[in-house]
Design a protein around this motif. Structure first.
Motif, PDB file in Angstrom:
ATOM      1  N   TYR A  14      -7.995  18.573 -27.005  1.00 37.02           N
ATOM      2  CA  TYR A  14      -6.908  19.470 -26.600  1.00 37.02           C
ATOM      3  C   TYR A  14      -5.983  18.861 -25.545  1.00 37.02           C
ATOM      4  CZ  TYR A  14      -9.901  22.719 -29.058  1.00 37.02           C
ATOM      5  OH  TYR A  14     -10.672  23.327 -30.021  1.00 37.02           O
ATOM      6  N   HIS A  16      -6.918  17.641 -22.482  1.00 35.70           N
ATOM      7  CA  HIS A  16      -7.453  17.637 -21.123  1.00 35.70           C
ATOM      8  C   HIS A  16      -8.181  16.326 -20.804  1.00 35.70           C
ATOM      9  CE1 HIS A  16      -7.244  21.909 -22.425  1.00 35.70           C
ATOM     10  NE2 HIS A  16      -6.662  22.039 -21.233  1.00 35.70           N
ATOM     11  N   GLU A 162      -5.997  27.423 -20.431  1.00 36.55           N
ATOM     12  CA  GLU A 162      -4.853  26.721 -19.846  1.00 36.55           C
ATOM     13  C   GLU A 162      -4.621  25.396 -20.559  1.00 36.55           C
ATOM     14  OE1 GLU A 162      -4.384  28.091 -15.297  1.00 36.55           O
ATOM     15  OE2 GLU A 162      -5.989  26.644 -15.635  1.00 36.55           O
ATOM     16  N   ALA A 163      -3.378  25.069 -20.748  1.00 33.04           N
ATOM     17  CA  ALA A 163      -2.991  23.842 -21.448  1.00 33.04           C
ATOM     18  C   ALA A 163      -3.234  22.619 -20.571  1.00 33.04           C
ATOM     19  CB  ALA A 163      -1.520  23.919 -21.834  1.00 33.04           C
ATOM     20  N   GLU A 165      -1.265  20.509 -19.594  1.00 33.52           N
ATOM     21  CA  GLU A 165      -0.209  20.250 -18.611  1.00 33.52           C
ATOM     22  C   GLU A 165      -0.582  20.769 -17.225  1.00 33.52           C
ATOM     23  OE1 GLU A 165       1.073  19.804 -22.511  1.00 33.52           O
ATOM     24  OE2 GLU A 165       0.504  21.747 -21.670  1.00 33.52           O
TER      25      GLU A 165
END
Length: 196
Positions: A14, A16, A162-163, A165
């Motif tokens: 994803y 991370h 949470e993404a 980013e």
């Protein structure tokens, strides 16, 4: 002395763990005379020569269901024919590892232990994080390096909703950077010692 090549092989489902890998790379590049090579695990079957040329390999996988990810496991399995069966080609390289999960524990230690055993099967020398646990006293803080308290490698925690980013947090990325720098310093010492 020639530049010391350090490869970072990682899987990120994803994004991370990719951020963690990039932080490890920044840490490696802080040490003079080193070059960092980021290799997403999907590219590894085409990069065996790069991995063989590296003096150190840092392994990174997210922790899924208390274990390494399936793509990273496929890479590990592929090394049995591509590396191990061809003369123990990674013997005496430096190794280290990192992992990320949504939970604070998330059984990241189990993943890093799998990476350690994998490195040992290839005859590699494992480098630990080299930090005391952070945030484990009343004077500690979430900003402490190694806030998750993992000795064997660098851990990171990314909220599931949470993404990439915005997570993992900066302190976990600084911890990963520390691991990269430590591996680079250790590898340079190892290479210089061997040359002497």
């Amino acid at each position: 002395m020639t530049r010391t090549l350090i490869a970072i092989v990682y899987h990120s489902g994803y994004g991370h763990t990719a951020r963690q890998a990039e932080a490890v790379k920044r840490g490696v590049e802080q040490v003079g005379g080193t070059e960092a090579l980021l290799i997403p695990v999907e590219e590894a079957p085409d990069r065996w020569n790069d991995l063989e040329a590296a003096e150190a390999i840092i392994f990174g996988s997210p922790t899924y269901m208390g274990s390494i990810s399936a793509p990273f496991k496929a890479f590990m399995d592929a090394t049995s024919n591509a590396v191990f069966a061809k003369g123990f080609a990674w013997k005496n390289k430096i190794a280290a590892g990192f992992s990320n999960s949504a939970s604070r524990s998330g059984d990241k230690l189990a993943t890093i232990m799998q990476l350690t055993l994998f490195a040992a099967q290839h005859g590699m020398h494992w480098v630990s994080l080299g930090l005391p646990p952070g945030n484990n006293s009343s004077t500690g803080s979430e900003e402490d390096l190694n806030r998750l308290g993992i000795f064997l490698g660098a851990g990171a925690q990314s909220n599931a909703d949470e993404a990439a980013e915005v997570t993992p947090p900066a302190t976990d990325l600084r911890t990963a950077e520390h691991l990269g720098r430590r591996v680079a310093e250790t590898t340079r010492q190892f290479v210089q010692g061997r040359a002497a």
